[in-house]
Design a protein around this motif. Structure first.
Motif, PDB file in Angstrom:
ATOM      1  N   HIS A 128      92.829  65.636 -27.834  1.00  0.00           N
ATOM      2  CA  HIS A 128      92.518  66.103 -26.536  1.00  0.00           C
ATOM      3  C   HIS A 128      91.558  67.185 -26.519  1.00  0.00           C
ATOM      4  N   ASP A 130      90.307  71.124 -25.988  1.00  0.00           N
ATOM      5  CA  ASP A 130      90.373  72.879 -25.315  1.00  0.00           C
ATOM      6  C   ASP A 130      88.762  72.965 -24.688  1.00  0.00           C
ATOM      7  N   HIS A 184      90.671  66.762 -30.409  1.00  0.00           N
ATOM      8  CA  HIS A 184      92.043  66.794 -31.860  1.00  0.00           C
ATOM      9  C   HIS A 184      93.616  66.634 -31.199  1.00  0.00           C
ATOM     10  N   ARG A 209      92.251  82.055 -28.524  1.00  0.00           N
ATOM     11  CA  ARG A 209      90.933  81.372 -27.791  1.00  0.00           C
ATOM     12  C   ARG A 209      90.416  82.770 -26.940  1.00  0.00           C
TER      13      ARG A 209
HETATM   14 FE   LIG Z   1      94.173  72.265 -28.411  1.00  0.00          FE
END
Ligand SMILES: [Fe+2]
Ligand SMILES: O=C(O)CCC(=O)C(=O)O
Length: 224
Positions: A128, A130, A184, A209
């Motif tokens: 996926h 982010d 990743h 994040r």
């Molecule tokens: Fe991730």
């Protein structure tokens, strides 16, 4: 950290994607684990994440700062007990900035989201990106407990080319710049490989994040 026969070197896996083995010493790993145990308690604690297709993620998750659920952010556990998300701790912000200083050039970001994933021996995470944040600040990833295979790919496809990296307890992985939106995932956890002194069965990953959100409306679709 356990003494290693051959020290594992720092490695650049892709442009602006750096693996720094053994970044957290045993004491810091234990402190972070204790904190994760607190954060995992209800309300707004560890939960199973349901995907829109009716499936469930095998890694269980707790969020700090902003609550992530597929595929948006909210201030409350919109897909769970509805409680307000726990605040993002200042010390995680400091840890994130130090992680970036030690790996990449560039400004020290103001982290405001932590996703904590717990993997038992059978848990995985599919490939996926982010991509629900509105900031290009690097993602900081810390690993505790069992060793896993972390698959770091490219920004175009979920498939090859990718590099498989072994992430062990205390390892740091940072990805930003041209790799910020790379696919990743975690195809495998090696059960029983956690440092014996840590006291964790399974694997924890703490992902930091930057949201980049200025208005509530920027956080994605409305809560269900
Ligand atoms: Fe991730
Ligand atoms: O567990 C990991 O190492 C990766 C976690 C991850 O990619 C995520 O939470 O988005």
């Amino acid at each position: 950290m356990d003494a290693e026969l051959f020290p594992r070197p720092r490695a650049q896996i892709a442009p602006s994607a750096v693996h720094l083995p053994g970044w957290l010493d045993a004491e810091h790993q234990r402190e972070l684990l204790d904190a994760c145990r607190e954060w995992a308690r209800p309300p707004a604690g560890l939960r199973t994440v349901r995907t829109p297709g009716g499936g469930t993620m095998t890694a269980r998750q707790v969020c700090l700062g902003w609550h992530w659920y597929p595929y948006a952010y909210a201030r409350t556990v919109a897909d769970g007990d509805g409680a307000p998300v726990k605040p993002f701790p200042r010390r995680l912000g400091e840890l994130g900035r130090r992680a970036v200083r030690d790996t990449l050039a560039g400004p020290a970001p103001d982290y405001d989201i932590a996703l904590i994933n717990f993997y038992d021996a059978d848990a995985r995470m599919g490939m996926h990106r982010d991509s629900d944040e509105k900031s290009d600040a690097p993602v900081v990833s810390l690993s505790l407990g069992d060793t896993c295979v972390f698959r770091f790919g490219n920004t175009r496809t979920r498939t090859r080319p990718y590099t498989d990296v072994e992430l062990r307890s205390g390892d740091l992985f940072v990805f930003g710049g041209p790799s910020r939106l790379a696919y990743h995932g975690v195809p495998r956890v090696h059960a029983g490989t956690a440092p014996p002194g840590l006291g964790l069965t399974g694997r924890l990953n703490i992902t930091l994040r930057v949201s980049g959100f200025r208005h509530p409306a920027e956080r994605g679709p409305a809560a269900p």
